[in-house]
Design a protein around this motif. Structure first.
Motif, PDB file in Angstrom:
ATOM      1  N   UNK A  34       0.846  -1.200   0.000  1.00 28.68           N
ATOM      2  CA  UNK A  34       0.000   0.000   0.000  1.00 28.68           C
ATOM      3  C   UNK A  34       0.879   1.247   0.000  1.00 28.68           C
ATOM      4  N   UNK A  35       0.633   2.123  -0.963  1.00 35.01           N
ATOM      5  CA  UNK A  35       1.366   3.396  -1.048  1.00 35.01           C
ATOM      6  C   UNK A  35       0.370   4.551  -1.053  1.00 35.01           C
ATOM      7  N   UNK A  36       0.872   5.744  -0.730  1.00 34.03           N
ATOM      8  CA  UNK A  36       0.003   6.922  -0.647  1.00 34.03           C
ATOM      9  C   UNK A  36       0.685   8.103  -1.331  1.00 34.03           C
ATOM     10  N   UNK A  37      -0.083   8.826  -2.139  1.00 33.40           N
ATOM     11  CA  UNK A  37       0.402  10.069  -2.738  1.00 33.40           C
ATOM     12  C   UNK A  37      -0.668  11.138  -2.522  1.00 33.40           C
ATOM     13  N   UNK A  38      -0.320  12.209  -1.839  1.00 36.64           N
ATOM     14  CA  UNK A  38      -1.260  13.297  -1.546  1.00 36.64           C
ATOM     15  C   UNK A  38      -2.545  12.750  -0.905  1.00 36.64           C
ATOM     16  N   UNK A  39      -2.377  11.840   0.048  1.00 35.97           N
ATOM     17  CA  UNK A  39      -3.470  11.210   0.804  1.00 35.97           C
ATOM     18  C   UNK A  39      -4.340  10.255  -0.022  1.00 35.97           C
ATOM     19  N   UNK A  40      -3.914   9.953  -1.248  1.00 35.30           N
ATOM     20  CA  UNK A  40      -4.660   8.984  -2.075  1.00 35.30           C
ATOM     21  C   UNK A  40      -3.929   7.646  -2.060  1.00 35.30           C
TER      22      UNK A  40
ATOM     23  N   UNK B 192      -2.704   4.048  -3.447  1.00 35.05           N
ATOM     24  CA  UNK B 192      -2.451   3.564  -4.805  1.00 35.05           C
ATOM     25  C   UNK B 192      -3.442   2.446  -5.138  1.00 35.05           C
ATOM     26  N   UNK B 193      -3.857   2.412  -6.400  1.00 37.50           N
ATOM     27  CA  UNK B 193      -4.830   1.398  -6.820  1.00 37.50           C
ATOM     28  C   UNK B 193      -4.358   0.743  -8.112  1.00 37.50           C
ATOM     29  N   UNK B 194      -4.769  -0.503  -8.306  1.00 39.65           N
ATOM     30  CA  UNK B 194      -4.454  -1.247  -9.530  1.00 39.65           C
ATOM     31  C   UNK B 194      -5.737  -1.387 -10.332  1.00 39.65           C
ATOM     32  N   UNK B 195      -5.675  -0.947 -11.588  1.00 38.14           N
ATOM     33  CA  UNK B 195      -6.863  -1.016 -12.455  1.00 38.14           C
ATOM     34  C   UNK B 195      -7.066  -2.450 -12.931  1.00 38.14           C
ATOM     35  N   UNK B 196      -8.300  -2.913 -12.862  1.00 39.10           N
ATOM     36  CA  UNK B 196      -8.633  -4.281 -13.290  1.00 39.10           C
ATOM     37  C   UNK B 196      -9.897  -4.268 -14.147  1.00 39.10           C
ATOM     38  N   UNK B 197      -9.965  -5.189 -15.090  1.00 36.71           N
ATOM     39  CA  UNK B 197     -11.201  -5.367 -15.858  1.00 36.71           C
ATOM     40  C   UNK B 197     -12.191  -6.154 -15.007  1.00 36.71           C
ATOM     41  N   UNK B 198     -13.468  -5.847 -15.161  1.00 40.53           N
ATOM     42  CA  UNK B 198     -14.480  -6.597 -14.405  1.00 40.53           C
ATOM     43  C   UNK B 198     -14.532  -8.035 -14.881  1.00 40.53           C
ATOM     44  N   UNK B 199     -14.862  -8.936 -13.930  1.00 41.15           N
ATOM     45  CA  UNK B 199     -14.879 -10.364 -14.268  1.00 41.15           C
ATOM     46  C   UNK B 199     -16.040 -10.738 -15.176  1.00 41.15           C
ATOM     47  N   UNK B 200     -17.111  -9.917 -15.160  1.00 40.28           N
ATOM     48  CA  UNK B 200     -18.289 -10.267 -15.965  1.00 40.28           C
ATOM     49  C   UNK B 200     -18.099  -9.932 -17.452  1.00 40.28           C
ATOM     50  N   UNK B 201     -16.902  -9.425 -17.811  1.00 42.17           N
ATOM     51  CA  UNK B 201     -16.614  -9.163 -19.221  1.00 42.17           C
ATOM     52  C   UNK B 201     -17.069  -7.804 -19.716  1.00 42.17           C
TER      53      UNK B 201
ATOM     54  N   UNK C 152      -4.279  14.205 -12.809  1.00 44.94           N
ATOM     55  CA  UNK C 152      -4.380  15.530 -12.185  1.00 44.94           C
ATOM     56  C   UNK C 152      -5.486  16.344 -12.854  1.00 44.94           C
ATOM     57  N   UNK C 153      -6.058  17.256 -12.083  1.00 48.88           N
ATOM     58  CA  UNK C 153      -7.092  18.167 -12.605  1.00 48.88           C
ATOM     59  C   UNK C 153      -6.485  19.569 -12.625  1.00 48.88           C
ATOM     60  N   UNK C 154      -6.410  20.150 -13.836  1.00 50.70           N
ATOM     61  CA  UNK C 154      -5.707  21.434 -13.995  1.00 50.70           C
ATOM     62  C   UNK C 154      -6.671  22.601 -13.972  1.00 50.70           C
ATOM     63  N   UNK C 155      -6.271  23.650 -13.261  1.00 50.66           N
ATOM     64  CA  UNK C 155      -7.019  24.900 -13.252  1.00 50.66           C
ATOM     65  C   UNK C 155      -6.549  25.710 -14.464  1.00 50.66           C
ATOM     66  N   UNK C 156      -7.470  25.997 -15.384  1.00 48.85           N
ATOM     67  CA  UNK C 156      -7.090  26.666 -16.639  1.00 48.85           C
ATOM     68  C   UNK C 156      -6.583  28.093 -16.408  1.00 48.85           C
ATOM     69  N   UNK C 157      -7.021  28.729 -15.336  1.00 51.05           N
ATOM     70  CA  UNK C 157      -6.611  30.121 -15.087  1.00 51.05           C
ATOM     71  C   UNK C 157      -5.202  30.204 -14.491  1.00 51.05           C
ATOM     72  N   UNK C 158      -4.950  29.413 -13.462  1.00 53.03           N
ATOM     73  CA  UNK C 158      -3.654  29.519 -12.749  1.00 53.03           C
ATOM     74  C   UNK C 158      -2.628  28.491 -13.228  1.00 53.03           C
TER      75      UNK C 158
ATOM     76  N   UNK D 236      -4.259   7.994  -8.493  1.00 57.40           N
ATOM     77  CA  UNK D 236      -2.920   7.420  -8.311  1.00 57.40           C
ATOM     78  C   UNK D 236      -3.011   5.919  -8.590  1.00 57.40           C
ATOM     79  N   UNK D 237      -2.528   5.529  -9.780  1.00 52.05           N
ATOM     80  CA  UNK D 237      -2.615   4.123 -10.194  1.00 52.05           C
ATOM     81  C   UNK D 237      -1.222   3.540 -10.384  1.00 52.05           C
ATOM     82  N   UNK D 238      -1.142   2.229 -10.336  1.00 54.32           N
ATOM     83  CA  UNK D 238       0.136   1.560 -10.579  1.00 54.32           C
ATOM     84  C   UNK D 238      -0.095   0.271 -11.365  1.00 54.32           C
TER      85      UNK D 238
END
Length: 641
Positions: free
Chosen positions: A125-131, A133-142, A186-192, A200-202
């Motif tokens: 288990x790892x953490x970046x900015x309090x998030x 880490x998660x591993x993306x998986x395809x659902x088993x139901x296809x 990341x979510x970018x603020x267009x103004x600043x 945060x995925x791995x």
């Protein structure tokens, strides 16, 4: 109920049921500019097979020059979280193609540790900015939609004999995930042009890295460098774990802009349950229980009003002598039960648990105890338990004074020490077992001492304050006088015997909670987030109503059969639902969990004994107070000569 009030009621239910999507994110948002340093923190190694967390550096991973433990709250320590700094550092919105971290030569012990953790399916288990880490998986139901898993596996087992070999080796070998491909959304603020981290995925990989010459200051490997496009090829050899093997740890990181707002960044983690949450079945269960409760209440009201009207119309002595039913035992119904001191202790403790549960749920509903606030729920429960001691002392001494008891200090001591003492004893034994396994889940001595200080320094004095206030108040008067000579109780029918009626009484309250119980157990033992506090609150309210009504009904039948020993039976009737809870936990253990180690099994059942015991005290107290109110109400409604 008018149309307007119905609309308001259903709006309230809808608000509660959707409360899972409303939470305070736990930390203030941080804005990052391009090139700002990002530090990945490491948390515990966890496994659903052993339930024993371990410190990340228990295994021979790359270490920073100085390991720093981050500030933890009480709940994090009790959960076994150990959040520390790591060697993984990124620069905001700057992709890193492939970076070598370090190399480690495995000795016999470290190879054995890695193999054990791979066998037990441990996850990092790892953490970046309090998030986390998660591993993306395809659902088993296809289906096309993806799901996420917490953390990544330490490694895997498989048959690999090499590229040239036509046949796979028959012996399973162990491979370590030594290359981590991170993806930061990341979510970018267009103004600043500032950005906030929203994901945060791995993707973990196993690669047997090769190098020509090792340079400690600037290590380079031929299998992973800045020019590497597709890291995993058909010819890629995985990194085997064995004594004497050298493991090179590497990582790469990519940044991806996302439309997800910072406030919604936890949604992907909270929707990890793989369609486990069947909202309809929960609502269906609640509707059935509400329907049963409505019927029970209607029958009780009609029968009781008829009884009271009949009793109050009896005029002649002959008629009075011929009467049967609950009025006959009016001279004994308020006779103090055996061990009434112990009953007062348990009722006081039940009030303490009830107050703690109610306030915790209100905080959770308001979003203060969201999963992003790690350890918040546990910390809140411990502190609320301590401060609710005043209600325990007050309620136990009020009841004790009604029974004309005189040793209020003794009862107060029992209230302050009995329930927490039993819990602490079980917890101490379980903690010793965890400590024996060298797990980070073992509560350190300092934290144990802090818990004892909270108990003795705050909880015990508050119990005494509550007890003093309760004993100062005038005693609760009985609505009818108690006879000096106890009335003989007639032989009861088999279905009115205490054991049978007590066991029957626990079925309905358990039925009200058992579907929600499945989700709670899953979140505790299968490392998933529990966040549907809206539904939990509805279930809690239904539990209170069900416990109260089933106890009142069975108490009414008991008094009608001229048995006036209702004090303890009312407590045990509702409390017996804890027996079904424990039986369900046994069923859950054998059907849903893959625990094989003896220590892990003892831990599971040890903690479930604690949960069942607390549930017994809570439901028993609810049943007792409902019955107490009911008995006082009916005997104050009839004329007694």
């Amino acid at each position: 109920m008018g149309t307007k009030s119905k609309t308001l009621f259903f709006a309230f239910l809808l608000l509660l049921s959707t409360a899972h999507s409303f939470y305070l994110p736990g930390v203030a948002p941080r804005d990052f500019q391009r090139g700002d340093p990002l530090y990945v923190k490491v948390n515990k190694l966890s496994s659903t097979k052993t339930q024993l967390p371990y410190d990340y550096y228990y295994l021979k991973y790359c270490k920073p020059s100085k390991i720093v433990n981050n500030a933890e709250n009480l709940g994090e320590v009790l959960r076994g979280d150990r959040i520390e700094n790591s060697v993984y550092t990124f620069e905001m919105r700057e992709d890193q193609p492939c970076k070598v971290v370090c190399r480690k030569k495995l000795d016999a012990d470290s190879a054995k540790n890695f193999k054990e953790k791979i066998d037990d399916e441990y996850r990092v288990n790892m953490i970046l900015d309090n998030l986390p880490v998660a591993v993306r998986r395809q659902r088993r139901d296809g289906s096309q939609s993806t799901t996420y898993e917490h953390g990544f596996r330490v490694g895997f087992k498989g048959n690999y004999a090499g590229v040239c070999s036509e046949k796979l080796s028959k012996e399973e070998k162990y491979f370590i995930n030594n290359h981590l491909s991170f993806r930061v959304m990341f979510h970018r603020d267009t103004e600043t042009d500032a950005a906030r981290i929203v994901g945060f995925e791995v993707t973990p990989n196993s690669i047997n890295h090769e190098y020509k010459e090792w340079d400690e200051k600037n290590p380079q490997v031929t299998t992973c460098n800045k020019d590497t496009k597709n890291l995993i090829q058909g010819s890629t050899v995985p990194q085997e774990v064995d004594a004497g093997k050298e493991v090179v740890f590497t990582y790469d990181v990519t940044f991806k802009e996302s439309d997800i707002k910072w406030a919604s960044r936890w949604d992907t983690y909270l929707l990890m349950n793989d369609d486990q949450i069947h909202w309809f079945s929960i609502i269906n269960s609640l509707m059935i229980v509400l329907f049963l409760s409505g019927m029970v209440a209607m029958i009780m009201m009609r029968t009781l009003y008829k009884d009271i009207a009949n009793y109050n119309q009896l005029e002649t002595q002959d008629e009075a002598q011929e009467e049967t039913g609950w009025k006959l035992v009016h001279g004994d119904v308020f006779r103090p039960p055996i061990n009434y001191g112990l009953l007062c202790v348990y009722v006081g403790t039940g009030v303490q648990i009830f107050a703690m549960s109610l306030v915790t749920m209100i905080f959770a509903l308001l979003g203060f105890l969201s999963p992003s606030n790690r350890g918040g729920l546990m910390t809140a429960m411990v502190l609320l338990w301590v401060f609710m001691g005043i209600f325990a002392g007050y309620s136990s001494s009020r009841l004790y004074k009604m029974f004309k008891g005189t040793e209020w200090k003794r009862i107060t001591l029992k209230t302050a020490f009995m329930f927490p003492g039993i819990l602490f004893a079980i917890f101490f034994v379980l903690n010793a077992l965890i400590w024996g396994e060298q797990s980070s889940g073992a509560v350190p001595f300092g934290t144990m001492f802090a818990l004892v200080c909270l108990w003795f320094g705050i909880s015990v004095p508050l119990v005494f304050v509550g007890s003093y206030l309760g004993f100062k108040k005038p005693a609760i008067e009985d609505p009818v006088k108690t006879n000096k000579i106890p009335r003989q109780i007639l032989e009861q029918a088999w279905y009115m015997k205490p054991v049978f009626s007590i066991l029957i009484g626990g079925i309905l309250p358990f039925g009200a909670v058992f579907i929600e119980l499945f989700f709670i157990l899953t979140s505790i033992w299968l490392n998933q987030f529990y966040y549907i506090f809206g539904f939990l609150f509805i279930v809690f309210v239904i539990l209170i109503i069900t416990c109260a009504e089933i106890t009142i009904v069975l108490c009414y039948f008991q008094l009608c059969s001229e048995d006036y020993h209702w004090w303890w039976r009312s407590y045990l009737t509702a409390g017996s639902s804890a027996l079904y809870l424990f039986l369900y936990s046994i069923f859950y253990f054998f059907t849903k969990l893959e625990i094989t180690k003896l220590v892990s099994g003892i831990l599971y059942f040890g903690y479930m004994v604690i949960v069942s015991y607390a549930f017994f005290v809570l439901t028993g107290t609810i049943g007792f107070y409902a019955c107490f109110w009911f008995v006082r109400k009916i005997y104050s409604s009839v004329k007694i000569d």
